[in-house]
Design a protein around this motif. Structure first.
Motif, PDB file in Angstrom:
ATOM      1  N   ALA A  78      -0.441  11.359   8.724  1.00 38.61           N
ATOM      2  CA  ALA A  78       0.135  10.465   9.722  1.00 38.61           C
ATOM      3  C   ALA A  78       0.582  11.217  10.971  1.00 38.61           C
ATOM      4  CB  ALA A  78       1.311   9.695   9.112  1.00 38.61           C
ATOM      5  N   LEU A  79       1.242  12.364  10.788  1.00 43.61           N
ATOM      6  CA  LEU A  79       1.701  13.106  11.972  1.00 43.61           C
ATOM      7  C   LEU A  79       0.508  13.684  12.735  1.00 43.61           C
ATOM      8  CD1 LEU A  79       1.820  16.518  11.900  1.00 43.61           C
ATOM      9  CD2 LEU A  79       3.478  16.034  10.103  1.00 43.61           C
ATOM     10  N   THR A  80      -0.558  14.037  12.007  1.00 43.80           N
ATOM     11  CA  THR A  80      -1.766  14.523  12.673  1.00 43.80           C
ATOM     12  C   THR A  80      -2.415  13.416  13.485  1.00 43.80           C
ATOM     13  OG1 THR A  80      -2.152  16.086  10.853  1.00 43.80           O
ATOM     14  CG2 THR A  80      -4.013  15.617  12.308  1.00 43.80           C
ATOM     15  N   MET A  81      -2.574  12.253  12.870  1.00 45.57           N
ATOM     16  CA  MET A  81      -3.174  11.106  13.563  1.00 45.57           C
ATOM     17  C   MET A  81      -2.338  10.699  14.768  1.00 45.57           C
ATOM     18  SD  MET A  81      -5.716   8.918  13.484  1.00 45.57           S
ATOM     19  CE  MET A  81      -6.303   8.980  11.793  1.00 45.57           C
ATOM     20  N   ASP A  82      -1.025  10.763  14.639  1.00 49.51           N
ATOM     21  CA  ASP A  82      -0.165  10.364  15.748  1.00 49.51           C
ATOM     22  C   ASP A  82      -0.316  11.313  16.924  1.00 49.51           C
ATOM     23  OD1 ASP A  82       1.688   8.228  16.386  1.00 49.51           O
ATOM     24  OD2 ASP A  82       3.237   9.762  16.528  1.00 49.51           O
ATOM     25  N   HIS A  83      -0.420  12.616  16.645  1.00 48.30           N
ATOM     26  CA  HIS A  83      -0.658  13.592  17.721  1.00 48.30           C
ATOM     27  C   HIS A  83      -2.011  13.349  18.385  1.00 48.30           C
ATOM     28  CE1 HIS A  83       2.493  16.572  18.189  1.00 48.30           C
ATOM     29  NE2 HIS A  83       2.696  16.581  16.869  1.00 48.30           N
ATOM     30  N   LEU A  84      -3.058  13.205  17.582  1.00 46.07           N
ATOM     31  CA  LEU A  84      -4.409  13.061  18.134  1.00 46.07           C
ATOM     32  C   LEU A  84      -4.558  11.791  18.951  1.00 46.07           C
ATOM     33  CD1 LEU A  84      -6.557  14.231  15.080  1.00 46.07           C
ATOM     34  CD2 LEU A  84      -6.075  15.500  17.175  1.00 46.07           C
ATOM     35  N   SER A  85      -3.804  10.753  18.610  1.00 42.91           N
ATOM     36  CA  SER A  85      -3.910   9.476  19.319  1.00 42.91           C
ATOM     37  C   SER A  85      -2.890   9.329  20.438  1.00 42.91           C
ATOM     38  CB  SER A  85      -3.752   8.315  18.331  1.00 42.91           C
ATOM     39  OG  SER A  85      -2.442   8.298  17.771  1.00 42.91           O
ATOM     40  N   GLY A  86      -2.055  10.343  20.633  1.00 47.57           N
ATOM     41  CA  GLY A  86      -1.038  10.242  21.674  1.00 47.57           C
ATOM     42  C   GLY A  86       0.051   9.236  21.353  1.00 47.57           C
ATOM     43  N   GLY A  87       0.408   9.152  20.070  1.00 49.64           N
ATOM     44  CA  GLY A  87       1.513   8.279  19.673  1.00 49.64           C
ATOM     45  C   GLY A  87       1.111   6.844  19.444  1.00 49.64           C
ATOM     46  N   ARG A  88      -0.094   6.623  18.910  1.00 47.43           N
ATOM     47  CA  ARG A  88      -0.576   5.252  18.703  1.00 47.43           C
ATOM     48  C   ARG A  88      -0.766   4.896  17.232  1.00 47.43           C
ATOM     49  NH1 ARG A  88      -5.856   4.526  21.077  1.00 47.43           N
ATOM     50  NH2 ARG A  88      -6.146   6.772  21.353  1.00 47.43           N
ATOM     51  N   HIS A  89      -0.307   5.736  16.341  1.00 47.49           N
ATOM     52  CA  HIS A  89      -0.594   5.514  14.929  1.00 47.49           C
ATOM     53  C   HIS A  89       0.402   4.561  14.281  1.00 47.49           C
ATOM     54  CE1 HIS A  89      -2.084   6.090  10.963  1.00 47.49           C
ATOM     55  NE2 HIS A  89      -1.091   6.846  10.537  1.00 47.49           N
ATOM     56  N   ILE A  90      -0.111   3.715  13.377  1.00 49.89           N
ATOM     57  CA  ILE A  90       0.699   2.884  12.481  1.00 49.89           C
ATOM     58  C   ILE A  90       0.297   3.264  11.059  1.00 49.89           C
ATOM     59  CG2 ILE A  90       1.222   0.558  11.650  1.00 49.89           C
ATOM     60  CD1 ILE A  90       0.338  -0.472  14.437  1.00 49.89           C
ATOM     61  N   LEU A  91       1.249   3.680  10.246  1.00 51.52           N
ATOM     62  CA  LEU A  91       0.961   4.051   8.866  1.00 51.52           C
ATOM     63  C   LEU A  91       1.197   2.846   7.967  1.00 51.52           C
ATOM     64  CD1 LEU A  91       0.265   6.103   6.677  1.00 51.52           C
ATOM     65  CD2 LEU A  91       2.688   6.783   6.645  1.00 51.52           C
ATOM     66  N   GLY A  92       0.108   2.227   7.539  1.00 50.08           N
ATOM     67  CA  GLY A  92       0.195   1.119   6.596  1.00 50.08           C
ATOM     68  C   GLY A  92      -0.017   1.621   5.181  1.00 50.08           C
ATOM     69  N   LEU A  93       0.918   1.308   4.294  1.00 50.45           N
ATOM     70  CA  LEU A  93       0.898   1.783   2.912  1.00 50.45           C
ATOM     71  C   LEU A  93       0.875   0.616   1.935  1.00 50.45           C
ATOM     72  CD1 LEU A  93       3.744   4.468   3.119  1.00 50.45           C
ATOM     73  CD2 LEU A  93       1.281   4.931   3.067  1.00 50.45           C
ATOM     74  N   GLY A  94       0.306   0.853   0.757  1.00 51.55           N
ATOM     75  CA  GLY A  94       0.323  -0.153  -0.293  1.00 51.55           C
ATOM     76  C   GLY A  94       0.196   0.497  -1.660  1.00 51.55           C
ATOM     77  N   VAL A  95       0.657  -0.207  -2.697  1.00 51.19           N
ATOM     78  CA  VAL A  95       0.638   0.362  -4.052  1.00 51.19           C
ATOM     79  C   VAL A  95      -0.702   0.160  -4.741  1.00 51.19           C
ATOM     80  CG1 VAL A  95       3.124   0.125  -4.406  1.00 51.19           C
ATOM     81  CG2 VAL A  95       1.586  -1.750  -5.082  1.00 51.19           C
ATOM     82  N   SER A  96      -1.593  -0.692  -4.227  1.00 49.99           N
ATOM     83  CA  SER A  96      -2.840  -1.045  -4.887  1.00 49.99           C
ATOM     84  C   SER A  96      -2.525  -1.748  -6.212  1.00 49.99           C
ATOM     85  CB  SER A  96      -3.734   0.185  -5.077  1.00 49.99           C
ATOM     86  OG  SER A  96      -5.017  -0.201  -5.534  1.00 49.99           O
ATOM     87  N   GLY A  97      -3.342  -1.557  -7.231  1.00 52.24           N
ATOM     88  CA  GLY A  97      -3.126  -2.215  -8.513  1.00 52.24           C
ATOM     89  C   GLY A  97      -3.399  -1.256  -9.654  1.00 52.24           C
ATOM     90  N   PRO A  98      -3.061  -1.635 -10.882  1.00 50.50           N
ATOM     91  CA  PRO A  98      -3.166  -0.707 -12.011  1.00 50.50           C
ATOM     92  C   PRO A  98      -4.586  -0.248 -12.309  1.00 50.50           C
ATOM     93  CG  PRO A  98      -2.613  -2.932 -12.759  1.00 50.50           C
ATOM     94  CD  PRO A  98      -2.462  -2.919 -11.281  1.00 50.50           C
ATOM     95  N   GLN A  99      -5.601  -1.118 -12.082  1.00 53.66           N
ATOM     96  CA  GLN A  99      -6.965  -0.679 -12.369  1.00 53.66           C
ATOM     97  C   GLN A  99      -7.368   0.503 -11.495  1.00 53.66           C
ATOM     98  OE1 GLN A  99      -9.613  -4.113 -12.188  1.00 53.66           O
ATOM     99  NE2 GLN A  99      -9.606  -4.196 -14.414  1.00 53.66           N
ATOM    100  N   VAL A 100      -6.991   0.442 -10.203  1.00 55.01           N
ATOM    101  CA  VAL A 100      -7.338   1.522  -9.291  1.00 55.01           C
ATOM    102  C   VAL A 100      -6.422   2.722  -9.490  1.00 55.01           C
ATOM    103  CG1 VAL A 100      -7.509   2.190  -6.857  1.00 55.01           C
ATOM    104  CG2 VAL A 100      -8.291  -0.067  -7.591  1.00 55.01           C
ATOM    105  N   VAL A 101      -5.131   2.463  -9.574  1.00 52.55           N
ATOM    106  CA  VAL A 101      -4.157   3.554  -9.668  1.00 52.55           C
ATOM    107  C   VAL A 101      -4.381   4.383 -10.928  1.00 52.55           C
ATOM    108  CG1 VAL A 101      -1.699   4.083  -9.937  1.00 52.55           C
ATOM    109  CG2 VAL A 101      -2.435   2.397  -8.256  1.00 52.55           C
ATOM    110  N   GLU A 102      -4.535   3.705 -12.056  1.00 47.56           N
ATOM    111  CA  GLU A 102      -4.682   4.434 -13.311  1.00 47.56           C
ATOM    112  C   GLU A 102      -6.133   4.777 -13.617  1.00 47.56           C
ATOM    113  OE1 GLU A 102      -2.648   2.106 -16.266  1.00 47.56           O
ATOM    114  OE2 GLU A 102      -0.686   2.369 -15.317  1.00 47.56           O
ATOM    115  N   GLY A 103      -7.070   3.904 -13.183  1.00 49.06           N
ATOM    116  CA  GLY A 103      -8.466   4.136 -13.494  1.00 49.06           C
ATOM    117  C   GLY A 103      -9.181   5.066 -12.536  1.00 49.06           C
ATOM    118  N   TRP A 104      -8.753   5.099 -11.276  1.00 48.60           N
ATOM    119  CA  TRP A 104      -9.419   5.915 -10.258  1.00 48.60           C
ATOM    120  C   TRP A 104      -8.613   7.164  -9.913  1.00 48.60           C
ATOM    121  CZ3 TRP A 104     -14.088   6.492  -8.434  1.00 48.60           C
ATOM    122  CH2 TRP A 104     -14.313   7.096  -7.190  1.00 48.60           C
ATOM    123  N   TYR A 105      -7.313   6.961  -9.674  1.00 46.72           N
ATOM    124  CA  TYR A 105      -6.472   8.089  -9.279  1.00 46.72           C
ATOM    125  C   TYR A 105      -5.822   8.808 -10.454  1.00 46.72           C
ATOM    126  CZ  TYR A 105      -7.031   6.118  -4.635  1.00 46.72           C
ATOM    127  OH  TYR A 105      -7.569   5.645  -3.463  1.00 46.72           O
TER     128      TYR A 105
END
Length: 345
Positions: A78-105
């Protein structure tokens, strides 16, 4: 009403013409461009690649899955993206779901609210750069001192000074507890399958969060961005039919049958019987039949479709309900041009 372009995540291959769509969105007057991730393409790389050709639009993730990266790794991106964009970054976060979280990650999905609170706190520590980053855990202890630890870990501050200590953090949230937490600790809400018809219910959830001690924002400086298909057309029937298979997938086939957050959203809207039938058909392999069961009303609750006059009227309804930005998708620049008169007012 502001507009954000939702690029989503990739399918089997990168989308054709996305770079042109992004630059066209900026020229038309879109406020922001967002990328997403699921279990294929990531969110940050396309955002940086396509965003490099822009000058004004905000560049956001909708959403970065928290289990994909440690909080400090996300803060670094996020801090890298914010620097590269000149302060235009929005960090959107989400928990996803159990199939992805436990099955993929390969991470535990338990206690998503507590994990979110801890995760956001660590990200904010990194961006503030006021002290060495520490966390008591239990989900993201810093320094790590659990099983296998050497005991040599020490608290650190980011080497790079963040451009902004207050990079906006928006949370993707669907249920009442998660939305209340979003209002308490975040700068904005990324609402999926929002319907103005239930604005009063959403307001209760949000107000609970705003009223908590130490809440970061108030309603006046909190942004609500809702994903919404906006289609200007003289043939709404075709557009409604086109979106039904997608809705059948998300309602009937996305996530585990016993824990599908998207299905729960539509149950709250009053479509419990329809959700049950869509799920039964979809999970038995009868996907076309599942799509046919999706009611027109269910689509129109969360989508704006019609001629320009009808669409403008619906935009006022969404804005009155408290939505400040609509996140819309566009396959090509031709589709974007149809939205241009709405974006420009």
């Amino acid at each position: 009403m502001k507009f954000g372009l939702q690029l989503g995540y990739w399918g089997a291959s990168p989308p054709v013409g996305a770079a042109q769509v992004v630059t066209a969105a900026e020229e038309i007057g879109f406020d922001a461009v967002f990328t997403a991730e699921s279990w294929g393409s990531d969110a940050f790389t396309p955002l940086a690649w396509w965003g490099a050709a822009t000058q004004r639009v905000r560049l956001g993730t909708s959403v970065v899955q928290m289990s994909a990266r440690t909080p400090t790794a996300t803060a670094m991106a996020a801090l890298t993206m914010d620097h590269l964009s000149g302060g235009r970054h929005i960090l959107g976060l989400g928990v996803s779901g159990p199939q992805v979280v436990e099955g993929w990650y390969g991470q535990p999905f338990a206690k998503p609210l507590a994990r979110t609170r801890e995760y956001v706190d660590i990200v904010r520590q990194v961006l503030a750069r006021e002290a060495k980053v520490t966390s008591d855990g239990p989900h993201y202890p810093l320094p790590y001192n659990g099983s296998g630890a050497t005991g040599l870990g020490k608290p650190l501050k980011p080497i790079t000074h963040p451009l902004r200590a207050d990079v906006p953090i928006w949370l993707g949230a669907e249920g009442p507890k998660n939305v209340a937490l979003t209002a308490e600790i975040a700068d904005g809400w990324l609402a999926i399958y929002y319907t103005p018809r239930l604005a009063g219910m959403y307001d209760e959830w949000l107000d609970e969060g705003f009223a908590r001690a130490g809440a970061r924002r108030s309603r006046e400086d909190f942004e609500i961005a809702a994903s919404c298909q906006v289609v200007v057309t003289d043939d709404p029937r075709s557009e409604i039919d086109r979106i039904k298979p997608v809705m059948a997938l998300y309602i009937g086939g996305m996530g585990a049958e016993e824990l599908n957050f998207h299905a729960q959203v539509y149950r709250r809207m009053g479509y419990g019987n329809e959700v049950d039938e869509i799920t039964r058909l979809f999970r038995s392999g009868r996907k076309d039949e599942a799509a046919q069961v999706v009611p027109d009303e269910l689509i129109l609750d969360t989508m704006i479709v019609g001629d320009e006059t009808q669409v403008r009227s619906q935009l006022q309804v969404w804005e009155k309900a408290g939505v400040g930005m609509l996140l819309v998708s566009a396959r090509d620049t031709e589709q974007l041009e149809k939205l241009a008169p709405l974006v420009r007012g």
